[in-house]
Scaffold this active site. Sequence first.
Site, PDB file in Angstrom:
ATOM      1  N   TYR A   2       0.990  -0.999   0.266  1.00  0.00           N
ATOM      2  CA  TYR A   2       0.068   0.010  -0.495  1.00  0.00           C
ATOM      3  C   TYR A   2       1.222   1.441  -0.158  1.00  0.00           C
ATOM      4  O   TYR A   2       0.862   1.534   0.832  1.00  0.00           O
ATOM      5  CB  TYR A   2      -0.666  -0.141   1.387  1.00  0.00           C
ATOM      6  CG  TYR A   2      -1.901  -0.633   1.320  1.00  0.00           C
ATOM      7  CD1 TYR A   2      -3.130  -0.857   0.195  1.00  0.00           C
ATOM      8  CD2 TYR A   2      -1.486  -2.494   1.783  1.00  0.00           C
ATOM      9  CE1 TYR A   2      -3.915  -2.011   0.811  1.00  0.00           C
ATOM     10  CE2 TYR A   2      -2.823  -3.833   1.434  1.00  0.00           C
ATOM     11  CZ  TYR A   2      -3.799  -3.210   0.975  1.00  0.00           C
ATOM     12  OH  TYR A   2      -4.246  -4.420   1.184  1.00  0.00           O
ATOM     13  N   PRO A   3       1.992   1.630  -1.016  1.00  0.00           N
ATOM     14  CA  PRO A   3       2.304   2.861  -1.037  1.00  0.00           C
ATOM     15  C   PRO A   3       1.665   4.133  -0.919  1.00  0.00           C
ATOM     16  O   PRO A   3       1.725   4.862  -2.197  1.00  0.00           O
ATOM     17  CB  PRO A   3       3.216   2.567  -2.714  1.00  0.00           C
ATOM     18  CG  PRO A   3       1.830   1.893  -3.602  1.00  0.00           C
ATOM     19  CD  PRO A   3       0.833   1.365  -2.467  1.00  0.00           C
ATOM     20  N   CYS A   4       2.017   4.849  -0.337  1.00  0.00           N
ATOM     21  CA  CYS A   4       0.782   6.242  -0.645  1.00  0.00           C
ATOM     22  C   CYS A   4       1.976   7.249  -0.279  1.00  0.00           C
ATOM     23  O   CYS A   4       1.190   8.588  -0.340  1.00  0.00           O
ATOM     24  CB  CYS A   4       0.134   6.631   1.323  1.00  0.00           C
ATOM     25  SG  CYS A   4       1.198   6.102   2.807  1.00  0.00           S
ATOM     26  N   HIS A   5       3.261   7.047  -0.645  1.00  0.00           N
ATOM     27  CA  HIS A   5       3.739   7.656  -0.932  1.00  0.00           C
ATOM     28  C   HIS A   5       3.460   8.126  -2.014  1.00  0.00           C
ATOM     29  O   HIS A   5       4.338   9.292  -3.139  1.00  0.00           O
ATOM     30  CB  HIS A   5       5.588   7.446  -0.387  1.00  0.00           C
ATOM     31  CG  HIS A   5       5.839   6.288  -1.103  1.00  0.00           C
ATOM     32  ND1 HIS A   5       5.555   4.404  -0.921  1.00  0.00           N
ATOM     33  CD2 HIS A   5       6.415   5.947  -2.163  1.00  0.00           C
ATOM     34  CE1 HIS A   5       6.150   3.955  -1.226  1.00  0.00           C
ATOM     35  NE2 HIS A   5       6.406   4.723  -2.863  1.00  0.00           N
TER      36      HIS A   5
END
Length: 107
Positions: A51-54
């Site tokens: 879950y790459p919220c960056h």
Amino acid sequence: MTFDERCYALLRQIPRGRVSSYRELAHALGTRAYRAVGNAMNKNPYSAEEYPCHRVLKSDGTVGGYAYGTDEKLKRLLEEGHRIEKGKLIDFGKILMRASEFESIEL
DNA sequence: CGGTTGACCAAGT
DNA sequence: GACTTGGCCAACC
């Protein structure tokens, strides 16, 4: 499924090398709750691998906030091969994952 | 039920 | 460019 969970379902669809924006995620969910999307990213309980919220930036291509500091967000984006100048992602328009590109999700 | 809080947005100065 | 302003809306009191 809560609003937050729907945000995460979209989040996991953003591949390495691309980014999206709070605005696009909200649009993909059929709402204008841009800020609520930011809140969901802030609470993201999952790993950055899945879950790459960056990879979620502001609508103008600037980096925006991050739970562990904007400097860490910047670092991760650079590691993924992006170029940033004056706080903005170069070729943001080409790299941006738009609302229409997301697969539909459960409710 | 009303009030507050944001990793936001867009338009204006 | 750097602010300010009004708007947005789900979640959590």
